[in-house]
Scaffold this motif. Structure first.
Motif, PDB file in Angstrom:
ATOM      1  N   SER A 184       0.887  -1.172   0.000  1.00 33.61           N
ATOM      2  CA  SER A 184       0.000   0.000   0.000  1.00 33.61           C
ATOM      3  C   SER A 184       0.919   1.214   0.000  1.00 33.61           C
ATOM      4  O   SER A 184       1.612   1.466   0.986  1.00 33.61           O
ATOM      5  CB  SER A 184      -0.901   0.002   1.236  1.00 33.61           C
ATOM      6  OG  SER A 184      -1.740   1.150   1.223  1.00 33.61           O
ATOM      7  N   ALA A 189      -5.452   5.695   2.708  1.00 35.69           N
ATOM      8  CA  ALA A 189      -6.256   4.506   3.069  1.00 35.69           C
ATOM      9  C   ALA A 189      -7.559   4.888   3.777  1.00 35.69           C
ATOM     10  O   ALA A 189      -7.952   4.261   4.766  1.00 35.69           O
ATOM     11  CB  ALA A 189      -5.432   3.578   3.955  1.00 35.69           C
ATOM     12  N   ALA A 195      -9.518   1.270   0.005  1.00 34.42           N
ATOM     13  CA  ALA A 195      -8.856   1.117   1.313  1.00 34.42           C
ATOM     14  C   ALA A 195      -9.057  -0.288   1.891  1.00 34.42           C
ATOM     15  O   ALA A 195      -8.342  -0.689   2.817  1.00 34.42           O
ATOM     16  CB  ALA A 195      -9.382   2.176   2.280  1.00 34.42           C
ATOM     17  N   GLU A 210       3.411  -1.163   3.987  1.00 37.61           N
ATOM     18  CA  GLU A 210       2.959   0.218   3.731  1.00 37.61           C
ATOM     19  C   GLU A 210       4.186   1.103   3.498  1.00 37.61           C
ATOM     20  O   GLU A 210       5.158   1.009   4.258  1.00 37.61           O
ATOM     21  CB  GLU A 210       2.149   0.763   4.913  1.00 37.61           C
ATOM     22  CG  GLU A 210       1.618   2.177   4.682  1.00 37.61           C
ATOM     23  CD  GLU A 210       0.669   2.635   5.778  1.00 37.61           C
ATOM     24  OE1 GLU A 210       1.100   2.769   6.929  1.00 37.61           O
ATOM     25  OE2 GLU A 210      -0.535   2.814   5.491  1.00 37.61           O
ATOM     26  N   LEU A 218      -4.157   2.246   8.419  1.00 32.43           N
ATOM     27  CA  LEU A 218      -3.703   0.870   8.173  1.00 32.43           C
ATOM     28  C   LEU A 218      -2.434   0.533   8.941  1.00 32.43           C
ATOM     29  O   LEU A 218      -2.131  -0.634   9.191  1.00 32.43           O
ATOM     30  CB  LEU A 218      -3.379   0.686   6.677  1.00 32.43           C
ATOM     31  CG  LEU A 218      -4.489   0.494   5.679  1.00 32.43           C
ATOM     32  CD1 LEU A 218      -3.868   0.307   4.296  1.00 32.43           C
ATOM     33  CD2 LEU A 218      -5.360  -0.703   6.051  1.00 32.43           C
TER      34      LEU A 218
END
Ligand code: APR
Length: 244
Positions: A184, A189, A195, A210, A218
């Motif tokens: 991600s 998000a 998301a 991430e 997240l």
């Protein structure tokens, strides 16, 4: 510094999926939506611009704002993070790039398969019929009008309160559910259904990474959090894992 465990995982992975957001284009000079100072929305109310209601209320304002964004995008160039993802795609038997961005920078960097969840600024469609229109008569009126029905034209992007392209979101869900590793990158998000994709990957046993300079909702659930700019972290990751 890329964690050694992540490097080892990526070297043996075969199915990787990536979700990108506006943050990955920030280093190309395209403002993100939600960052306070530079975020596009800081200057405009989303409800004034990116909704069908806003377009009905003031089609010229909405058309002109997207025309401005189209110019911004046309003058932008892909940054090292876009090129890094295009390179990553060449190392994997199965690689899926899912983007919320509408700026074509992934394609311009060489990514071959890009799933565009929110459409693309380069395409225009008839507001009334919903079909893509490639040429129209420039009369000086904005928005221009559909050559078939005479209704207003609009950008082929997904506005708030609108459904995402069905095929795109179905494929994105499938690929997120089947990924061994899910990235991600550059997204806050907060906008659904995009998301949910990292969560679907997590729930299906993927390692989720991430990449973002700041935490998101997240962050606490990620397997790895690479805190930093995508334009710095991704080239370092490609170099550490695949040597390029
Ligand atoms: N590298 C990585 N991430 C970055 C960078 C960078 N150089 N610069 C900023 N970011 C991060 C910010 O910290 C933020 O978390 O990118 C994220 C941008 O978030 P948003 O502006 O909310 O953009 P995005 O997540 O793509 O928004 C989703 O909302 O407005 C709608 O349709 C629009 O597609 C958009 C969707």
């Amino acid at each position: 510094m890329i964690p050694l465990e992540l490097i080892a995982t990526l070297r043996t992975a075969t199915h990787i999926a990536v979700l990108t957001g506006a943050g990955i284009s920030a280093e190309s000079g395209i403002p993100t939506f939600r960052e306070a100072q530079t975020g596009l929305w800081a200057q405009y109310e989303p409800t004034e611009l990116a909704t069908p209601e806003a377009f009905r209320r003031n089609p010229k304002l909405v058309w002109d704002w997207y025309a401005w964004r189209r110019t911004l995008v046309a003058n932008a160039t892909p940054n090292p993070s876009h090129f890094a993802l295009a390179a990553m795609e060449t190392h994997l038997p199965s690689f899926t790039l899912i983007t919320q961005n509408i700026d074509s920078l992934h394609q311009r960097a060489g990514s071959r398969k890009v799933i565009e969840l929110h459409g693309n600024l380069a395409r225009t469609k008839c507001f009334r019929e919903g079909v893509i229109v490639e040429t129209w008569e420039e009369t000086g009126e904005t928005p221009p009008r559909c050559p078939r029905c005479g209704g207003f034209l609009r950008p082929d992007v997904v506005w708030f309160n609108e459904a995402l392209p069905a095929e795109a979101i179905k494929t994105a869900y499938d690929k997120a559910g089947g990924a061994e590793v899910f990235f991600s990158i550059g997204t806050s998000a907060v906008v659904q259904p995009a998301a949910s994709l990292p969560i679907i990957a997590l729930q299906n046993g993927a390692i989720v990474v991430e990449i973002n300079p700041t935490p998101t909702p997240l962050t606490d659930r990620m397997t790895f959090v690479l805190e930093g700019k995508a334009g710095v972290v991704l080239p370092e990751l490609l170099q550490s894992v695949w040597g390029n």
